[in-house]
Design a protein around this motif. Structure first.
Motif, PDB file in Angstrom:
ATOM      1  N   TYR A   1       0.830  -1.201   0.000  1.00  0.00           N
ATOM      2  CA  TYR A   1       0.000   0.000   0.000  1.00  0.00           C
ATOM      3  C   TYR A   1       0.872   1.261   0.000  1.00  0.00           C
ATOM      4  CZ  TYR A   1      -4.083  -2.883   1.166  1.00  0.00           C
ATOM      5  OH  TYR A   1      -5.091  -3.808   1.133  1.00  0.00           O
ATOM      6  N   GLN A   2       1.875   1.261   0.858  1.00  0.00           N
ATOM      7  CA  GLN A   2       2.739   2.437   0.982  1.00  0.00           C
ATOM      8  C   GLN A   2       3.511   2.697  -0.315  1.00  0.00           C
ATOM      9  OE1 GLN A   2       2.570  -0.126   3.097  1.00  0.00           O
ATOM     10  NE2 GLN A   2       1.617   0.814   4.898  1.00  0.00           N
ATOM     11  N   GLN A   3       3.938   1.622  -0.966  1.00  0.00           N
ATOM     12  CA  GLN A   3       4.708   1.729  -2.207  1.00  0.00           C
ATOM     13  C   GLN A   3       3.856   2.319  -3.331  1.00  0.00           C
ATOM     14  OE1 GLN A   3       6.039  -2.135  -3.445  1.00  0.00           O
ATOM     15  NE2 GLN A   3       7.794  -1.346  -4.600  1.00  0.00           N
ATOM     16  N   ALA A   4       2.622   1.822  -3.467  1.00  0.00           N
ATOM     17  CA  ALA A   4       1.726   2.327  -4.511  1.00  0.00           C
ATOM     18  C   ALA A   4       1.359   3.784  -4.246  1.00  0.00           C
ATOM     19  CB  ALA A   4       0.469   1.464  -4.582  1.00  0.00           C
ATOM     20  N   GLN A   5       1.083   4.105  -2.975  1.00  0.00           N
ATOM     21  CA  GLN A   5       0.709   5.471  -2.631  1.00  0.00           C
ATOM     22  C   GLN A   5       1.863   6.440  -2.884  1.00  0.00           C
ATOM     23  OE1 GLN A   5      -2.542   6.297  -1.346  1.00  0.00           O
ATOM     24  NE2 GLN A   5      -1.773   8.248  -2.129  1.00  0.00           N
ATOM     25  N   ALA A   6       3.072   6.013  -2.527  1.00  0.00           N
ATOM     26  CA  ALA A   6       4.244   6.874  -2.743  1.00  0.00           C
ATOM     27  C   ALA A   6       4.419   7.187  -4.223  1.00  0.00           C
ATOM     28  CB  ALA A   6       5.498   6.199  -2.187  1.00  0.00           C
ATOM     29  N   ALA A   7       4.179   6.210  -5.085  1.00  0.00           N
ATOM     30  CA  ALA A   7       4.316   6.441  -6.524  1.00  0.00           C
ATOM     31  C   ALA A   7       3.307   7.482  -7.003  1.00  0.00           C
ATOM     32  CB  ALA A   7       4.141   5.127  -7.277  1.00  0.00           C
ATOM     33  N   ILE A   8       2.065   7.352  -6.566  1.00  0.00           N
ATOM     34  CA  ILE A   8       1.028   8.306  -6.960  1.00  0.00           C
ATOM     35  C   ILE A   8       1.341   9.699  -6.414  1.00  0.00           C
ATOM     36  CG2 ILE A   8      -1.382   8.930  -6.481  1.00  0.00           C
ATOM     37  CD1 ILE A   8      -1.106   6.951  -8.768  1.00  0.00           C
ATOM     38  N   ASP A   9       1.960   9.740  -5.229  1.00  0.00           N
ATOM     39  CA  ASP A   9       2.294  11.026  -4.604  1.00  0.00           C
ATOM     40  C   ASP A   9       3.579  11.633  -5.161  1.00  0.00           C
ATOM     41  OD1 ASP A   9       0.046  10.750  -3.067  1.00  0.00           O
ATOM     42  OD2 ASP A   9       1.090  10.017  -1.282  1.00  0.00           O
ATOM     43  N   GLY A  10       4.168  11.008  -6.198  1.00  0.00           N
ATOM     44  CA  GLY A  10       5.336  11.587  -6.847  1.00  0.00           C
ATOM     45  C   GLY A  10       6.663  11.023  -6.398  1.00  0.00           C
TER      46      GLY A  10
END
Length: 764
Positions: free
Chosen positions: A390-399
């Motif tokens: 979850y953290q990895q996917a969110q970090a990608a979306i957040d730049g």
């Protein structure tokens, strides 16, 4: 055999007494005489013959009734000792002398498909009152029994720690909170091979009619000094199956990977899995793309693929029977007790990146406003493009993409988030219940103790997966209803009238009038929660609204899901860890004619009973997980006696207050007798304890300061002293003489209302 004054043979008499007893019928001299037409003086001879049979030991007397020696009475007290190969409970009578009566009979315990309201669901280790008769099914079990009443577990089997004493024997320190501080003697010779500090299961007996209770060790469950001891306490206390039979393991090892065959080939669709960072199995994958249909401008096509467990776990197999017994996987901070062996859950059915895996998949077309226009189910072979946290996917979306997510950002992740934002529009329009329930996660140190308790941030990545899984679950229920195929629903009833009245009283006490118009919907509660948001009343109202809700369950009859505001809902997305989802997968295979491993005809009549079993298994798992967290945190705090903490009143009973600590989420008890010089009475409408003379009030949701005065790690119990003063209020006046206030220990937390559920959640 009827013949006026002619007496039957002794063999005929014994056979008649046996058959009538097995049917639950009373058998006395009058019934025998009537059955064999014995009249006049022949009755005297019959009486003498029955006395001879009793002297010979062929029959025995039960009051005014007779029974064949070695036969059970119509109603018997029994202990549930295990399960048969089909997962059904088996029991043995509590009182049975094998020397006089022969081998102990086994009783096949039948659970009702629709349990009576208030009747507890029994488990292994429980003592039950059974109505029995001869088992006509021919499976080698002597009797079939129907549960009349489930007695307290303490009456049948107690789990505790063995404490050896010099000279032999010992004492049992029970792990049950109700028995805290009351050790039970174990006479010399009854300790079996238990050593000091071992976790043991004992049976309880009394010495003489009015004598003391003593214990006898039945089974040694392991040492508390060993790894994972805390979760083992909960596993044994709740009778959770945690070791797979060899036949189940063998069947799992013999399974071979599924191939394309007649499946659709979805290996070119870049599905990805998004799970907790420490997840060992990955049973759901997602993908989304803009809809290229010009009639659906701004819409999306969403794919959800779920591991095809039904391809490996066939109905009626050893794997299937064991999965039904377990009902679901159970998650502890230090271990997982899986529903299926690792060969299935972590290997063949885990959607690993770049590996072919069979799946049941749904293709859903969403309109620009998020409404689902249509959907279709497919049995496919897929290949996951990536495994993300979850953290990895969110970090990608957040730049902040990394090596794995950078190539996926534009083609895969951004379309997923766009589709999620689209789906959110329909969700907001639907208006599910919006309760603020922060979930805590326990982080363990290398020794298995609590390192810290954290509240992980609630990311859009979590919400995305949750929303797509809900959409897939709805699609499954809709398809099966359309195809008129039986299934198990995930249902959640609306609050009862009594609960609504209670909520109305609490709202009235803070100046809010409860005005529900028309059908009750979640939006009604959301408006209440919004109204108190940011105020001092927010914790109280959030808690009372939560308590007003019914408990979700599995059922073969649909009555909708109130919390999600959905009319049709079924669990489809986690067949690795929930048996209900496996049933839904099989139902879809049957409905779509997608294989020979669909839901068999013979299972359909049993769906109500299956629903009751797995609902009970879910409640069992929740209780075991909660108690393990309590024990771990109590062990973590045992060295902090005297420390002060901030918390909130999380429960109010006549006995006192439950306080949840802000930092750890630990629940502890403040006895009413220790609150102060006043006498505090329980006000059910206010969810408060109110001082008779002062009117000082401690209320649900109040923020308080407490001091830890006692910790019992084995029982998971904490006792606090209240440091904060209560709210000001008007004195109610004494309503009669008050009884002397008892000395209250940690064990008293079990008194009064049922203990509330912990908000600590243990993730995979």
């Amino acid at each position: 055999m009827k013949g006026g004054d002619r007496l039957p043979s002794k063999e005929a008499l014994v056979a008649f007494i046996k058959s009538e007893g097995e049917l639950g019928n009373k058998v006395g001299k009058r019934e025998i005489a009537r059955a064999f037409s014995i009249k006049g003086d022949a009755r005297i001879a019959l009486k003498a013959m029955l006395k001879d049979l009793q002297k010979d030991g062929a029959v025995k007397s039960r009051g005014k009734s007779l029974a064949k020696t070695g036969a059970l009475p119509p109603v018997v007290l029994a202990d549930i000792t295990g399960r048969d190969r089909d997962g059904e409970f088996t029991a043995v009578p509590v009182e049975w002398d094998e020397e006089d009566l022969g081998p102990t009979p086994r009783i096949h315990v039948h659970l009702p498909r629709k349990p009576k309201p208030g009747l507890k669901v029994p488990g292994v280790g429980d003592r039950v009152l059974l109505r029995v008769n001869a088992d006509r099914e021919g499976d080698g079990t002597a009797y079939a029994g129907r549960v009349v009443k489930v007695l307290d577990r303490a009456q049948a089997q107690v789990i505790g720690v063995f404490r050896a004493v010099p000279g032999g024997g010992g004492r049992l320190a029970p792990v049950d909170k109700k028995s805290l501080g009351r050790e039970i003697p174990i006479p010399p010779g009854d300790e079996k091979d238990a050593a000091d500090g071992d976790l043991v299961a004992v049976s309880l007996t009394k010495i003489g009619r009015f004598g003391a209770t003593v214990a006898k060790v039945r089974e040694k469950l392991g040492s508390l000094k060993s790894e994972k001891a805390i979760s083992m306490v909960a596993i044994h206390t709740h009778g959770i199956p945690h070791e797979f039979p060899q036949a189940v393991l063998d069947e799992a090892e013999q399974a071979r990977p599924a191939t394309l065959g007649e499946r659709e080939d979805w290996r070119d669709i870049p599905l990805i899995t998004i799970d907790p960072a420490d997840a060992k199995d990955h049973d759901d994958a997602v993908h989304a793309e803009p809809d290229d249909d010009p009639k659906n401008e701004g819409g999306f096509v969403v794919h959800v693929a779920i591991a095809d467990v039904a391809a490996y776990v066939r109905a009626g197999s050893a794997l299937d029977r064991e999965a039904l017994v377990r009902g679901n996987s159970v998650y502890f901070p230090d271990r997982v007790v899986p529903m299926l062996p690792e060969r299935i859950s972590n290997d063949l059915c885990s959607l690993r990146p770049q590996e072919d895996r069979p799946a049941m998949a749904v293709r859903m077309v969403l309109a620009a406003d998020g409404r689902k226009l249509r959907h279709s189910f497919h049995r496919v072979l897929m290949r996951s493009a990536a495994k993300l946290s979850y953290q990895q996917a969110q970090a990608a979306i957040d730049g902040r993409p990394d090596e794995t997510t950078a190539p996926l950002l534009e083609p895969v992740l951004k379309p997923l988030w766009d589709a999620y934002r689209c789906a959110t529009r329909a969700r907001n329009e639907r208006g599910p219940l919006e309760l603020d329930l922060p979930e805590r996660k326990i982080i363990l140190n290398k020794d298995g103790g609590v390192d810290r308790v954290v509240v992980p941030p609630r990311l859009d990545a979590h919400k995305l997966i949750e929303e797509f899984m809900i959409l897939a679950n709805v699609a499954a229920a809709e398809t099966l209803e359309q195809k008129k195929t039986p299934l198990l629903y995930r249902a959640h009833d609306e609050p009862t009238l009594e609960k609504m009245r209670g909520l109305g009283e609490v709202l009235a006490s803070i100046g809010i009038k409860l005005t529900a118009q028309g059908a009750l919907r979640p939006e009604f509660f959301n408006r209440i929660l919004k109204r108190v948001e940011g105020s001092e009343h927010q914790p109280l109202i959030n808690e009372v609204v939560l308590r007003s809700q019914a408990q979700a369950e599995y059922t073969a009859e649909n009555y909708g899901h109130f919390g999600l505001n959905l009319r049709k809902y079924a669990h489809f997305t986690s067949p690795i860890r929930r048996y209900a989802d496996l049933i839904v997968h099989r139902a879809l295979i049957r409905a779509l004619h997608a294989g020979r491993d669909g839901l068999p005809d013979g299972v359909i009549p049993d769906l109500p009973e299956i629903a009751a079993k797995i609902s009970a298994a879910e409640r069992r798992a929740m209780a075991a997980e909660r108690e393990t967290v309590d024990r771990l945190i109590a062990h973590h705090l045992v060295d902090q006696i005297g420390a002060e903490f901030t918390g909130r009143v999380a429960g109010v009973t006549r006995s006192g207050l439950f306080v949840k600590l802000a930092d750890t989420g630990a629940d502890g008890f403040v006895p009413a007798a220790t609150l102060g010089a006043d006498y505090y009475r329980y006000d059910e409408a206010l969810h408060a304890l109110v001082g008779d003379r002062s009117g000082e009030t401690y209320r649900l949701g109040d923020e308080v300061r407490v001091k830890l005065v006692e910790a019992a790690p084995l029982a998971g119990a904490l006792r606090f002293e209240m440091l904060s003063e209560g709210r000001e209020g008007s004195a109610r006046g004494r309503r009669g003489r008050s009884a002397p206030r008892p000395t209250v220990r940690v064990a008293d937390r079990a008194e009064g209302a049922p203990r509330r559920k912990s908000r600590v959640k243990v993730r995979r």
